[in-house]
Write an enzyme that holds these catalytic residues in place. Structure first.
Site, short mmCIF file in Angstrom:
data_model
loop_
_atom_site.label_atom_id
_atom_site.label_comp_id
_atom_site.label_asym_id
_atom_site.label_seq_id
_atom_site.Cartn_x
_atom_site.Cartn_y
_atom_site.Cartn_z
N TYR A 158 0.85 -1.20 0.00
CA TYR A 158 0.00 0.00 0.00
C TYR A 158 0.88 1.24 0.00
CZ TYR A 158 -3.57 3.41 1.28
OH TYR A 158 -4.42 4.49 1.29
N ASP A 260 9.17 2.18 1.14
CA ASP A 260 8.08 2.96 1.72
C ASP A 260 8.00 2.60 3.21
OD1 ASP A 260 5.78 4.14 2.55
OD2 ASP A 260 4.53 3.45 0.89
N LYS A 287 3.23 9.10 9.07
CA LYS A 287 2.72 8.64 10.36
C LYS A 287 3.48 9.23 11.55
CE LYS A 287 0.10 5.31 8.24
NZ LYS A 287 -1.34 5.32 8.12
C1 PLP Z 1 3.15 2.18 3.62
C2 PLP Z 1 2.24 3.32 3.38
N1 PLP Z 1 2.52 4.20 2.43
C3 PLP Z 1 1.74 5.27 2.18
C4 PLP Z 1 0.60 5.49 2.92
C5 PLP Z 1 -0.26 6.67 2.64
O1 PLP Z 1 -0.15 7.56 3.68
P1 PLP Z 1 -1.29 8.67 3.94
O2 PLP Z 1 -2.48 7.94 4.47
O3 PLP Z 1 -0.66 9.61 4.91
O4 PLP Z 1 -1.55 9.32 2.61
C6 PLP Z 1 0.27 4.61 3.96
C7 PLP Z 1 -0.94 4.82 4.78
O5 PLP Z 1 -1.35 4.00 5.55
C8 PLP Z 1 1.09 3.48 4.19
O6 PLP Z 1 0.80 2.59 5.13
#
Ligand code: PLP
Length: 453
Positions: A158, A260, A287
């Site tokens: 994700y 990520d 986060k």
């Molecule tokens: C691994 C990862 N990347 C990107 C995101 C996207 O972040 P945001 O919700 O702040 O847009 C998330 C959100 O949970 C995530 O878990």
């Protein structure tokens, strides 16, 4: 079994409706002004979402005044719990000095320096407001640096909700192709065709298949992006071998490797890359780095990040009214300063104990569950097979997951509807025991129900 569960025959939804009249009333108003009555798909669940009034430490209170243990912490962001005194004070002090200027500010420099010092891959960093933006900019940087158009990503990973990220996060198994050669599938209505054409989907934790696909696509591949520990998709850690193969192959072929770590920065001060000893070219963060406020970042190798330097011509523009917003920077700096290596260690020890206890509870009820865990995060999958990638995750029983989630809400615990949890530092032994007891009670209530279906 609780009285409520007994009178409703183990029907968790009926118990939930009885216990949450305030949330139901707000929801009736909310659906008139927001689709589904919420502004965030991830906080919606049937029959209607819980409306939270306030939080303190590891506890939250809903609008009916019901207290629950927060076992999710805004999807892993609230690692220090709610209303941490140091963060409250930092925000209060900054708010009194102004909350946004059309100028750089000294706090962003301090937070940038802290992150570059801790996270091995970061020579330089840029701030933005969400993980979605962070991965979008990291992908753009990779395309600009390599001159190639495509991005490879893991099936079931994700990376947020921009067009290029909304591919094969949760494809239907019937349309997803063979496990070792997944097909790019749109996650959303409106995902553009170009996003599918420009995305190469890889099978997580399958180094041989990934290497073959990457080699085949190399001439067009700008980057491979992955979560070293898949977070929202089920807390699935990569194997060391998998990350090492990806690092070797991408390096050889001039493809950028992007980790990520929006979630996985919570497993160690330097993120999963520190734990695994594998350094990517670029990293995305979010986060926890905002101390609960909307802050995210992307960064990495100096020669790549240099493309963002406005003194260059041409350079990549990264506007953003709230980039480096002083309020978020102050909260983030306060939070990250609290997160010393000792704090990480204690939290991870707590996480390991919780996972062991969860496994014991399910074993004692003879219910087949995989407890996937990494540091202070865990996810429960109702299957007797190990969950190591998207396909094994997708095969688990989702009905039981939902029953468990709603049952836990009824027993004073807030977790993700997909049965993912994250601990926070204010959680003591008593809180943990209360959580484990709640799981025990819910499984006891649901077991007969599950057996009867
Ligand atoms: C691994 C990862 N990347 C990107 C995101 C996207 O972040 P945001 O919700 O702040 O847009 C998330 C959100 O949970 C995530 O878990």
């Amino acid at each position: 079994m609780t009285d409520a569960a007994r009178t409703t025959g183990g029907d968790q939804e009926a118990v939930y409706r009885q216990a949450t009249p305030g949330s139901r009333a707000i929801h009736e108003q909310a659906v008139k002004v927001m689709p589904g009555g919420t502004t965030r798909t991830t906080t919606y669940f049937d029959p209607y979402p819980l409306y939270i009034d306030r939080g303190e430490g590891c506890r939250v209170w809903d609008v009916d005044g019901t207290e629950r243990i927060d076992m999710l912490g805004n999807y892993t962001a609230m690692i220090l719990g709610h209303a941490h005194p140091k963060i409250v004070e930092a925000v209060r002090a900054q708010a009194a000095r102004g909350t946004g200027f059309a100028a750089a500010n000294p706090v962003e420099v301090k937070l940038a320096a802290l992150l570059c010092e801790r996270v091995p891959s970061l020579d330089a960093v840029r701030f933005c407001n969400s993980g979605t933006e962070a991965t979008m900019f990291a992908m753009r940087l990779a395309r600009a640096f390599t001159g190639r158009p495509k991005i490879a990503r893991m099936e079931g990973g994700y990376h947020g909700t921009h067009d290029h990220a909304e591919v094969s996060t949760h494809p239907g198994l019937a349309e997803a192709g063979p496990p070792d050669a997944p097909i790019a599938r749109p996650d959303s209505m409106g995902t553009p065709g170009w996003a599918l054409e420009q995305t190469v989907v890889l099978p997580f934790n399958n180094p041989a298949a990934c290497e073959a696909i990457i080699r085949k696509e190399a001439a067009n591949l700008a980057a491979v992006i992955l979560e070293p520990i898949i977070g929202a998709g089920g807390v699935i850690p990569a194997t060391v071998e998998f990350l090492e193969v990806l690092r070797r192959v991408t390096q050889e072929l001039g493809i950028l490797l992007i980790f990520d770590e929006v979630i996985s920065l919570r497993v160690a001060p330097g993120g999963a890359q520190q734990l695994y000893g594998v350094t990517p070219d670029l990293t995305t963060l979010g986060k926890i780095i905002g101390g609960g406020l909307p802050v995210a970042a992307f960064g990495g190798r100096a020669d790549v990040m240099e493309l963002l330097d406005p003194r260059r011509d041409p350079s990549i523009a990264q506007g953003g009214t709230y980039n480096g917003n002083p309020l978020g920077m102050a909260a983030g700096l306060a939070a990250m300063t609290e997160l010393t290596p000792d704090v990480y260690e204690a939290l991870n020890r707590k996480g390991a104990r919780v996972s062991e206890q969860l496994a014991e509870v399910f074993a004692s009820h003879d219910v087949a569950v995989q407890v996937n865990s990494a540091g202070s995060m865990f996810a429960l999958h109702f299957t007797d097979q190990p969950v190591v990638d998207y396909r094994s995750m997708a095969a688990a029983d989702k009905k039981k997951t939902r029953d468990l989630f709603l049952g836990l809400v009824n027993h004073g615990v807030l977790m993700a509807p997909r049965a993912m949890g994250a601990l926070s530092t204010p959680m003591g032994e008593d809180d943990v025991q209360e959580f484990i007891d709640a799981v025990d009670d819910v499984v006891a209530e649901q077991k007969m129900h599950w057996a009867a279906v």
